[in-house]
Design a protein around this motif. Structure first.
Motif, short mmCIF file in Angstrom:
data_model
loop_
_atom_site.label_atom_id
_atom_site.label_comp_id
_atom_site.label_asym_id
_atom_site.label_seq_id
_atom_site.Cartn_x
_atom_site.Cartn_y
_atom_site.Cartn_z
N ARG A 56 1.23 -0.98 -0.21
CA ARG A 56 -0.26 0.06 0.06
C ARG A 56 0.57 1.08 0.25
O ARG A 56 0.43 2.25 -0.59
N ILE A 57 2.20 0.91 1.29
CA ILE A 57 2.79 2.34 0.86
C ILE A 57 3.64 2.99 -0.60
O ILE A 57 3.80 4.07 -0.96
N CYS A 58 4.34 1.31 -1.43
CA CYS A 58 5.09 1.47 -2.16
C CYS A 58 3.81 1.93 -3.78
O CYS A 58 3.68 3.02 -3.92
N GLN A 59 2.70 2.61 -3.78
CA GLN A 59 1.35 2.04 -4.76
C GLN A 59 0.91 3.44 -4.40
O GLN A 59 1.14 4.36 -5.53
N ALA A 60 1.15 4.21 -2.78
CA ALA A 60 0.57 5.71 -2.43
C ALA A 60 1.71 6.31 -3.17
O ALA A 60 1.13 7.52 -3.88
N LEU A 61 2.81 5.71 -2.80
CA LEU A 61 4.38 6.75 -3.79
C LEU A 61 4.55 6.91 -4.90
O LEU A 61 5.17 7.13 -4.96
N GLY A 62 3.93 5.44 -6.08
CA GLY A 62 4.71 5.08 -7.13
C GLY A 62 6.01 4.33 -6.76
O GLY A 62 6.58 4.73 -8.52
N LYS A 63 6.19 3.63 -6.26
CA LYS A 63 7.23 3.26 -5.88
C LYS A 63 7.18 1.51 -6.26
O LYS A 63 6.03 0.95 -5.77
N SER A 64 8.29 0.90 -6.32
CA SER A 64 7.88 -0.22 -5.84
C SER A 64 8.47 -1.45 -4.82
O SER A 64 9.37 -0.64 -4.27
N LEU A 65 8.16 -2.22 -3.96
CA LEU A 65 8.60 -2.63 -3.03
C LEU A 65 10.29 -2.46 -2.76
O LEU A 65 11.01 -2.45 -2.14
N ASP A 66 11.44 -3.04 -3.88
CA ASP A 66 12.37 -2.81 -4.17
C ASP A 66 13.04 -1.28 -3.98
O ASP A 66 13.94 -1.01 -3.02
N ASP A 67 12.34 -0.57 -4.58
CA ASP A 67 12.79 1.02 -4.50
C ASP A 67 12.75 0.98 -2.83
O ASP A 67 13.66 1.98 -2.75
N LEU A 68 12.20 0.32 -2.24
CA LEU A 68 11.85 1.17 -1.25
C LEU A 68 12.54 0.26 0.34
O LEU A 68 12.27 0.79 1.34
N PHE A 69 11.76 -0.85 0.42
CA PHE A 69 11.61 -1.87 0.45
C PHE A 69 13.45 -2.75 1.09
O PHE A 69 13.82 -3.84 2.23
#
Length: 65
Positions: free
Chosen positions: A48-61
């Motif tokens: 949900r965080i990735c979708q809201a921020l327009g990023k992938s799981l790899d990008d953020l986590f």
């Protein structure tokens, strides 16, 4: 481990922690705890965080080497 990538992505959208929390349906304290590295979110919340921020799981986590 602090999540500076999530914090940077949030700042890139000029969102406060509260605005991101509203987008993903959690408290501001939860977003703060994730960014400080004090809370490991569920996969569902990560998505949900990735979708809201327009990023992938790899990008953020995904940890960097």
């Amino acid at each position: 481990m602090k999540n500076l990538k999530m914090k940077a992505a949030r700042a890139g959208k000029d969102w406060s922690q509260q605005e991101l929390a509203n987008q993903v349906g959690v408290s501001r304290q939860t977003i703060s705890a994730i960014e400080k590295g004090n809370y490991n979110p569920s996969v569902d919340l990560c998505i949900r965080i990735c979708q809201a921020l327009g990023k992938s799981l790899d990008d953020l986590f995904w940890p960097e080497n």
